[in-house]
Write a protein that holds these residues in place. Structure first.
Motif, PDB file in Angstrom:
ATOM      1  N   SER A  68       0.805  -1.225   0.000  1.00 24.04           N
ATOM      2  CA  SER A  68       0.000   0.000   0.000  1.00 24.04           C
ATOM      3  C   SER A  68       0.835   1.271   0.000  1.00 24.04           C
ATOM      4  CB  SER A  68      -0.936  -0.003   1.217  1.00 24.04           C
ATOM      5  OG  SER A  68      -1.748  -1.151   1.237  1.00 24.04           O
ATOM      6  N   VAL A  69       1.937   1.286   0.747  1.00 23.03           N
ATOM      7  CA  VAL A  69       2.772   2.489   0.836  1.00 23.03           C
ATOM      8  C   VAL A  69       3.547   2.657  -0.471  1.00 23.03           C
ATOM      9  CG1 VAL A  69       4.674   3.600   2.064  1.00 23.03           C
ATOM     10  CG2 VAL A  69       2.975   2.246   3.327  1.00 23.03           C
ATOM     11  N   PRO A  70       3.532   3.850  -1.057  1.00 17.00           N
ATOM     12  CA  PRO A  70       4.285   4.073  -2.299  1.00 17.00           C
ATOM     13  C   PRO A  70       5.739   3.637  -2.166  1.00 17.00           C
ATOM     14  CG  PRO A  70       2.891   5.959  -1.842  1.00 17.00           C
ATOM     15  CD  PRO A  70       2.793   5.057  -0.643  1.00 17.00           C
ATOM     16  N   LEU A  71       6.239   3.003  -3.215  1.00 15.22           N
ATOM     17  CA  LEU A  71       7.580   2.427  -3.172  1.00 15.22           C
ATOM     18  C   LEU A  71       8.656   3.471  -2.907  1.00 15.22           C
ATOM     19  CD1 LEU A  71       9.334  -0.086  -3.509  1.00 15.22           C
ATOM     20  CD2 LEU A  71       9.316   0.309  -5.978  1.00 15.22           C
ATOM     21  N   ILE A  72       8.486   4.660  -3.450  1.00 14.98           N
ATOM     22  CA  ILE A  72       9.499   5.698  -3.266  1.00 14.98           C
ATOM     23  C   ILE A  72       9.625   6.086  -1.791  1.00 14.98           C
ATOM     24  CG2 ILE A  72       7.909   7.622  -3.692  1.00 14.98           C
ATOM     25  CD1 ILE A  72      10.234   9.013  -5.169  1.00 14.98           C
ATOM     26  N   GLN A  74       8.997   4.020   0.749  1.00 13.83           N
ATOM     27  CA  GLN A  74       9.685   2.903   1.385  1.00 13.83           C
ATOM     28  C   GLN A  74      11.196   3.002   1.185  1.00 13.83           C
ATOM     29  OE1 GLN A  74       8.010  -1.010   0.507  1.00 13.83           O
ATOM     30  NE2 GLN A  74       6.093  -0.063  -0.128  1.00 13.83           N
ATOM     31  N   LEU A  75      11.601   3.343  -0.015  1.00 13.58           N
ATOM     32  CA  LEU A  75      13.028   3.439  -0.325  1.00 13.58           C
ATOM     33  C   LEU A  75      13.701   4.525   0.509  1.00 13.58           C
ATOM     34  CD1 LEU A  75      12.809   3.068  -4.205  1.00 13.58           C
ATOM     35  CD2 LEU A  75      14.004   1.492  -2.684  1.00 13.58           C
ATOM     36  N   VAL A  76      13.103   5.693   0.530  1.00 15.59           N
ATOM     37  CA  VAL A  76      13.706   6.819   1.251  1.00 15.59           C
ATOM     38  C   VAL A  76      13.746   6.546   2.747  1.00 15.59           C
ATOM     39  CG1 VAL A  76      13.458   9.255   1.812  1.00 15.59           C
ATOM     40  CG2 VAL A  76      13.069   8.481  -0.534  1.00 15.59           C
ATOM     41  N   LEU A  77      12.647   6.039   3.306  1.00 18.67           N
ATOM     42  CA  LEU A  77      12.607   5.768   4.742  1.00 18.67           C
ATOM     43  C   LEU A  77      13.636   4.708   5.134  1.00 18.67           C
ATOM     44  CD1 LEU A  77       8.772   5.778   5.559  1.00 18.67           C
ATOM     45  CD2 LEU A  77      10.481   7.520   6.139  1.00 18.67           C
ATOM     46  N   PHE A  78      13.706   3.631   4.388  1.00 18.12           N
ATOM     47  CA  PHE A  78      14.639   2.562   4.735  1.00 18.12           C
ATOM     48  C   PHE A  78      16.082   3.037   4.610  1.00 18.12           C
ATOM     49  CE2 PHE A  78      17.347  -1.035   3.557  1.00 18.12           C
ATOM     50  CZ  PHE A  78      17.130  -1.875   4.641  1.00 18.12           C
ATOM     51  N   TYR A  79      16.395   3.765   3.534  1.00 17.56           N
ATOM     52  CA  TYR A  79      17.769   4.213   3.302  1.00 17.56           C
ATOM     53  C   TYR A  79      18.235   5.159   4.405  1.00 17.56           C
ATOM     54  CZ  TYR A  79      21.834   6.070   0.821  1.00 17.56           C
ATOM     55  OH  TYR A  79      23.110   6.432   0.470  1.00 17.56           O
ATOM     56  N   ASN A  80      17.316   5.964   4.928  1.00 19.27           N
ATOM     57  CA  ASN A  80      17.685   6.900   5.991  1.00 19.27           C
ATOM     58  C   ASN A  80      17.593   6.283   7.381  1.00 19.27           C
ATOM     59  OD1 ASN A  80      18.026   9.834   4.753  1.00 19.27           O
ATOM     60  ND2 ASN A  80      16.334   8.878   3.652  1.00 19.27           N
ATOM     61  N   PHE A  81      16.763   5.256   7.530  1.00 17.07           N
ATOM     62  CA  PHE A  81      16.604   4.626   8.838  1.00 17.07           C
ATOM     63  C   PHE A  81      17.664   3.552   9.085  1.00 17.07           C
ATOM     64  CE2 PHE A  81      14.697   1.333  11.572  1.00 17.07           C
ATOM     65  CZ  PHE A  81      14.430   2.094  12.703  1.00 17.07           C
ATOM     66  N   ALA A  82      18.159   2.914   8.030  1.00 15.97           N
ATOM     67  CA  ALA A  82      19.118   1.813   8.187  1.00 15.97           C
ATOM     68  C   ALA A  82      20.356   2.197   8.996  1.00 15.97           C
ATOM     69  CB  ALA A  82      19.523   1.277   6.813  1.00 15.97           C
ATOM     70  N   PRO A  83      20.986   3.360   8.749  1.00 15.66           N
ATOM     71  CA  PRO A  83      22.168   3.708   9.552  1.00 15.66           C
ATOM     72  C   PRO A  83      21.856   3.874  11.038  1.00 15.66           C
ATOM     73  CG  PRO A  83      22.079   5.033   7.557  1.00 15.66           C
ATOM     74  CD  PRO A  83      20.761   4.333   7.671  1.00 15.66           C
ATOM     75  N   ALA A  93      22.358  -1.836  -2.274  1.00 15.44           N
ATOM     76  CA  ALA A  93      21.879  -2.808  -1.286  1.00 15.44           C
ATOM     77  C   ALA A  93      20.523  -2.402  -0.721  1.00 15.44           C
ATOM     78  CB  ALA A  93      22.904  -2.951  -0.161  1.00 15.44           C
ATOM     79  N   SER A  94      20.358  -1.113  -0.437  1.00 15.07           N
ATOM     80  CA  SER A  94      19.069  -0.644   0.077  1.00 15.07           C
ATOM     81  C   SER A  94      17.964  -0.866  -0.941  1.00 15.07           C
ATOM     82  CB  SER A  94      19.154   0.840   0.439  1.00 15.07           C
ATOM     83  OG  SER A  94      20.099   1.064   1.468  1.00 15.07           O
ATOM     84  N   GLY A  95      18.266  -0.582  -2.205  1.00 11.93           N
ATOM     85  CA  GLY A  95      17.275  -0.795  -3.259  1.00 11.93           C
ATOM     86  C   GLY A  95      16.893  -2.255  -3.396  1.00 11.93           C
ATOM     87  N   VAL A  96      17.885  -3.147  -3.310  1.00 13.71           N
ATOM     88  CA  VAL A  96      17.602  -4.582  -3.423  1.00 13.71           C
ATOM     89  C   VAL A  96      16.713  -5.045  -2.274  1.00 13.71           C
ATOM     90  CG1 VAL A  96      18.633  -6.880  -3.273  1.00 13.71           C
ATOM     91  CG2 VAL A  96      19.658  -5.158  -4.759  1.00 13.71           C
ATOM     92  N   SER A 168      16.657   5.478  -8.128  1.00 11.60           N
ATOM     93  CA  SER A 168      17.480   6.641  -8.483  1.00 11.60           C
ATOM     94  C   SER A 168      17.433   7.719  -7.408  1.00 11.60           C
ATOM     95  CB  SER A 168      17.024   7.225  -9.824  1.00 11.60           C
ATOM     96  OG  SER A 168      15.679   7.682  -9.737  1.00 11.60           O
ATOM     97  N   VAL A 169      16.350   7.762  -6.609  1.00  8.30           N
ATOM     98  CA  VAL A 169      16.262   8.784  -5.562  1.00  8.30           C
ATOM     99  C   VAL A 169      17.310   8.567  -4.475  1.00  8.30           C
ATOM    100  CG1 VAL A 169      13.800   9.098  -5.976  1.00  8.30           C
ATOM    101  CG2 VAL A 169      14.550   7.523  -4.189  1.00  8.30           C
ATOM    102  N   LEU A 170      17.864   7.358  -4.405  1.00 12.80           N
ATOM    103  CA  LEU A 170      18.914   7.069  -3.424  1.00 12.80           C
ATOM    104  C   LEU A 170      20.306   7.370  -3.966  1.00 12.80           C
ATOM    105  CD1 LEU A 170      17.609   3.623  -2.072  1.00 12.80           C
ATOM    106  CD2 LEU A 170      16.979   5.936  -1.367  1.00 12.80           C
ATOM    107  N   GLY A 171      20.386   7.696  -5.245  1.00  8.94           N
ATOM    108  CA  GLY A 171      21.683   7.984  -5.840  1.00  8.94           C
ATOM    109  C   GLY A 171      22.258   6.850  -6.655  1.00  8.94           C
TER     110      GLY A 171
END
Length: 220
Positions: A68-72, A74-83, A93-96, A168-171
């Motif tokens: 349900s949550v837009p994929l973009i 999810q990507l941004v939240l996970f990439y910033n929350f992982a550290p 790796a975050s994208g995968v 691509s939003v993660l670089g």
């Protein structure tokens, strides 16, 4: 006499190779995510089918969140929350990770539908012939249910391949990010986007044609 302007000014063969390399990176991250996500999704689908109430109350809500949550987001939240939790993951790796979970969430319902497509009388007949539960799954449910939901799985796979552009939003420099870089440098958006679309088509078309040929083969 004014100098003539070329439509291809600023775009070089090296830029085309840059796009081709980005297309390979798109293919790699998509193939990896779809493969792992399909396996996980099949397991989740089996759990949803067999788990009944327990799975409905535990696993199903989690999968619904990822569907349900837009994929973009999810990507941004996970990439910033992982550290924050000690995970040092690069954009690839975050994208995968997110694409895999997203694929698994989509495939789970497809897999459950495939299991449900095999009627109980047929499964009871298999058990009456002496098959174990796992033999029933392998020799009856997988061939019949798999064919029933194969078109739906192909749709999921092609969708995830296109959704990989959001990494691509993660670089991560996949096809869309490479196109944005070249558009900024060459100021040729029509040309660059046309080439990027051609690369996406080249990646997706063989998959759809191969899937169609398999369906025709199974129908014979």
């Amino acid at each position: 006499m004014q100098p003539s302007l070329s439509f291809f000014s600023g775009f070089t063969p090296n830029d085309l190779w840059f796009l081709a390399e980005a297309a390979l990176r798109t293919l790699w991250i998509s193939a990896l995510s779809i493969s792992i996500g399909t396996v996980l999704g099949a397991i989740f689908g089996w759990i949803l089918y067999e788990g009944k109430l327990t799975a409905t109350l535990t696993l199903a809500p989690v999968l619904d969140v990822f569907r349900s949550v837009p994929l973009i987001i999810q990507l941004v939240l996970f990439y910033n929350f992982a550290p924050i939790v000690g995970l040092d993951l690069d954009p690839f790796a975050s994208g995968v990770v997110i694409l895999t979970i997203y694929t698994a969430a989509l495939v789970a319902n497809v897999a459950r539908g495939g299991i449900e497509a095999v009627g109980l009388p047929m499964r009871r007949a298999a058990r009456s012939l002496g098959m174990t539960y796992w033999q029933d799954l392998r020799h009856v449910v997988l061939p019949i249910g798999g064919r029933a939901v194969f078109p739906a799985w192909v749709g999921v796979a092609l969708g995830v391949m296109k959704d990989s552009a959001l990494v691509s939003v993660l670089g991560y420099v996949e096809l869309l990010k490479a196109s944005q870089i070249l558009i900024t440098r060459t100021q040729e958006p029509f040309l660059i986007l046309t080439l990027a679309g051609a690369f996406y088509f080249a990646l997706s078309y063989p998959v759809s044609r191969f899937a169609a040929s398999l369906e025709r083969k199974w129908a014979q």
